[in-house]
Design a protein around this motif. Structure first.
Motif, short mmCIF file in Angstrom:
data_model
loop_
_atom_site.label_atom_id
_atom_site.label_comp_id
_atom_site.label_asym_id
_atom_site.label_seq_id
_atom_site.Cartn_x
_atom_site.Cartn_y
_atom_site.Cartn_z
N ARG A 80 29.40 77.60 57.13
CA ARG A 80 29.55 78.21 56.07
C ARG A 80 30.07 77.65 54.93
NH1 ARG A 80 33.24 79.41 59.80
NH2 ARG A 80 35.42 79.41 59.15
N VAL A 81 30.28 78.05 53.73
CA VAL A 81 30.98 77.52 52.64
C VAL A 81 32.11 78.41 52.06
CG1 VAL A 81 29.64 78.51 50.89
CG2 VAL A 81 30.84 76.52 50.33
N VAL A 82 33.25 78.06 52.10
CA VAL A 82 34.41 78.81 51.47
C VAL A 82 34.79 78.46 50.19
CG1 VAL A 82 36.74 79.83 52.14
CG2 VAL A 82 35.14 79.43 54.03
N PHE A 83 34.67 79.35 49.14
CA PHE A 83 35.22 78.85 47.73
C PHE A 83 36.52 79.23 47.73
CE2 PHE A 83 30.24 79.15 47.37
CZ PHE A 83 30.14 78.00 46.61
N GLY A 84 37.13 78.48 46.74
CA GLY A 84 38.38 79.13 46.30
C GLY A 84 38.89 77.96 45.42
N GLY A 85 40.31 78.17 45.12
CA GLY A 85 40.94 77.37 44.12
C GLY A 85 41.16 78.33 42.69
N PRO A 86 41.92 77.69 41.93
CA PRO A 86 42.76 78.32 40.80
C PRO A 86 41.49 79.16 39.79
CG PRO A 86 43.60 76.25 40.86
CD PRO A 86 42.58 76.31 41.71
N HIS A 87 40.30 78.72 39.82
CA HIS A 87 39.19 79.36 39.12
C HIS A 87 38.49 80.16 39.72
CE1 HIS A 87 39.97 75.90 35.96
NE2 HIS A 87 40.75 76.92 35.64
N TRP A 88 38.43 80.17 40.91
CA TRP A 88 37.40 80.87 41.61
C TRP A 88 37.38 82.48 41.48
CZ3 TRP A 88 33.07 81.46 43.73
CH2 TRP A 88 32.65 82.52 44.71
N GLU A 89 38.42 83.18 41.45
CA GLU A 89 38.72 84.48 40.96
C GLU A 89 37.92 84.90 39.87
OE1 GLU A 89 42.65 85.90 41.59
OE2 GLU A 89 42.70 85.60 43.61
N GLN A 90 37.75 83.93 38.95
CA GLN A 90 37.28 84.26 37.68
C GLN A 90 35.73 83.96 37.78
OE1 GLN A 90 39.84 81.41 35.39
NE2 GLN A 90 40.35 82.99 34.22
N LEU A 91 35.25 83.13 38.65
CA LEU A 91 33.95 82.75 38.81
C LEU A 91 33.30 83.68 39.80
CD1 LEU A 91 34.39 78.81 38.49
CD2 LEU A 91 33.08 80.39 36.52
N ALA A 92 33.97 84.00 40.80
CA ALA A 92 33.42 84.83 41.69
C ALA A 92 32.45 85.90 41.57
CB ALA A 92 34.44 85.42 42.74
N PRO A 93 32.60 86.55 40.62
CA PRO A 93 31.53 87.90 40.19
C PRO A 93 30.10 87.30 40.24
CG PRO A 93 33.79 88.35 39.15
CD PRO A 93 33.80 87.00 39.62
N VAL A 94 30.04 86.16 39.36
CA VAL A 94 28.82 85.46 39.31
C VAL A 94 28.44 84.60 40.40
CG1 VAL A 94 27.37 84.30 37.54
CG2 VAL A 94 29.07 85.88 36.66
N LEU A 95 29.26 83.60 40.52
CA LEU A 95 28.93 82.31 41.55
C LEU A 95 28.52 82.95 43.07
CD1 LEU A 95 29.64 80.69 39.10
CD2 LEU A 95 30.78 79.44 40.87
N GLN A 96 29.26 83.89 43.56
CA GLN A 96 29.09 84.17 44.94
C GLN A 96 27.73 84.46 45.40
OE1 GLN A 96 32.44 85.60 46.97
NE2 GLN A 96 31.22 86.43 48.54
N ASP A 97 27.36 85.70 44.67
CA ASP A 97 26.05 86.21 44.87
C ASP A 97 24.83 85.07 44.66
OD1 ASP A 97 27.00 88.45 46.02
OD2 ASP A 97 26.72 89.58 44.11
N ARG A 98 25.21 84.45 43.35
CA ARG A 98 24.09 83.36 42.93
C ARG A 98 24.03 82.13 43.80
NH1 ARG A 98 20.19 84.93 39.05
NH2 ARG A 98 21.38 86.81 37.73
N VAL A 99 24.84 81.76 44.30
CA VAL A 99 25.11 80.55 45.27
C VAL A 99 24.15 80.96 46.37
CG1 VAL A 99 26.49 79.14 46.63
CG2 VAL A 99 26.80 79.42 44.45
N ARG A 100 24.58 82.21 47.08
CA ARG A 100 24.03 82.62 48.33
C ARG A 100 22.45 82.75 48.02
NH1 ARG A 100 26.71 87.12 48.86
NH2 ARG A 100 28.39 86.29 50.28
#
Length: 386
Positions: free
Chosen positions: A316-336
């Motif tokens: 798996r890949v786990v995303f995180g860091g100071p900017h993740w919460e702002q980017l998550a709504p777009v990035l998580q599904d798009r990366v998947r």
């Protein structure tokens, strides 16, 4: 024994003997010492299915020890205090953010004292400070070498400087490694990559439940993987490095060109860029140019994740860091979505895309867990400790 109790939350003496292979007498002696030291406590009794005396359960005493974690990122510096169970009992950002290393270190030291005081933790139970810093770092000397996004930091002896100001033992580690350690500490083992999204990008690795640090503890420098040959010019002299293409500054610049954001934002003003980046992420919630900018970013990040996952056979890949919460709504599904069909071992096992469960403080929590590891892993040698 402490580690066995931590992993199971509660164990009886009989279960401890089974888990550790120690004799009943040895377990009794050690448990007595742990109780006297205030590191464990009795947590009621458990009656078994058969006839006999109920077993007394043991659990960690949260107030037995504390550890401080500091996350140093060019966009934010955070200090947390963990109790012995790994729970965050206090946190605070460093208000005195400054480019000057000495001024910032003074601010970190001041914030550490404020966090300890605010928590009510006895200071003599605070066992040390872990620091998660951007690389490259020299862990043997406790030095932050030349991080690309901290232009005034050149061979800064961060470990020793903070030790002198606080009087506490200090451990320095790389930010992405600390974040990966935090995920493992929270029980997320196996083999995974922690993809760090802050002012820069990086990759922390855990393979077979072991944190990978590399020969100099600088594993995870992925910022110069080329994802767009026609992209922005990187300080390394090449174009399209993922680190540069993921920078909030570059994304804000793109947004101004696309008229998503108003022109005139000072790209050299850190606070102005952070505010504009937050606005860009908010606008990306709906269709339009803002979402297109972040979708393109997701495709670039997915390419890097794909290469790492296929190379190392990760789960798996786990995303995180100071900017993740702002980017998550777009990035998580798009990366998947982008990774579907591109993970070559999908027929053997799935590949998951998740966000950290530890929130924006994952780096600081990981830094503090380095200190707690000394309690739970008595044979572990912490490189770079003072």
């Amino acid at each position: 024994m402490l580690d066995a109790i931590r992993r199971s939350e509660q164990l009886s003496r009989v279960e401890l003997a089974e888990a550790t292979g120690l004799s009943g007498q040895a377990i009794s002696n050690i448990v007595r010492r742990l109780l006297d030291a205030g590191l464990v406590r009795e947590a009621g009794r458990l009656r078994g299915a058969g006839i006999g005396k109920p077993r007394t359960l043991l659990e960690l005493e949260p107030t037995g020890q504390y550890a401080v974690g500091v996350h140093l990122d060019p966009s934010v510096v955070t200090v947390v205090l963990l109790d012995l169970t790994g729970e965050v009992v206090a946190r605070r950002p460093v208000d005195q953010y400054a480019d000057d290393p000495g001024v910032l270190i003074d601010g970190i030291a001041k914030t550490i004292e404020e966090v300890i005081a605010a928590s009510g933790a006895p200071r003599d139970r605070v066992t040390g400070v872990g620091i998660a810093a951007p690389g490259p770092i020299d862990v043997e000397r406790g030095v932050v070498v030349d991080p690309p996004n901290l232009s005034t930091w050149h061979l800064v002896p961060l470990r020793d400087a903070l030790s002198e100001r606080t009087g506490l033992p200090i451990v320095l580690d790389k930010d992405v490694t600390a974040a990966a350690s935090a995920e493992k500490w929270a029980g997320q083992g196996g083999s995974f990559v922690f993809f760090y999204l802050g002012t820069g990008v990086g990759a922390g690795l855990v393979i077979g439940d072991e944190v990978v640090r590399g020969s100099s503890s600088n594993v995870g420098e992925i910022g110069h993987v080329i994802v767009d040959p026609g992209g922005p010019l990187c300080y390394c002299g090449r174009r399209g490095c993922v680190g540069e293409a993921s920078q909030p500054r570059y994304l804000v610049e793109q947004a101004m060109r696309a008229e998503v954001l108003a022109e005139g934002i000072d790209l050299d003003d850190r606070l102005a860029v952070e505010a504009a980046f937050a606005e860009l992420c908010a606008q990306a919630a709906g269709p339009g140019a803002a979402r297109d900018i972040l979708t393109t970013l997701a495709e670039r990040i997915a390419k890097v994740v794909e290469d790492i996952a296929n190379l190392l056979d990760l789960e798996r890949v786990v995303f995180g860091g100071p900017h993740w919460e702002q980017l998550a709504p777009v990035l998580q599904d798009r990366v998947r979505t982008a990774l579907e069909g591109r993970f070559l071992l999908a027929a053997v096992h799935p590949f998951d895309v998740t966000g950290t469960a530890l929130g924006a403080d994952v780096g600081a929590i990981g830094a503090a867990s380095l200190i707690l590891d000394r309690t739970f892993s008595p044979n572990q040698s912490l490189v770079g400790e003072r």
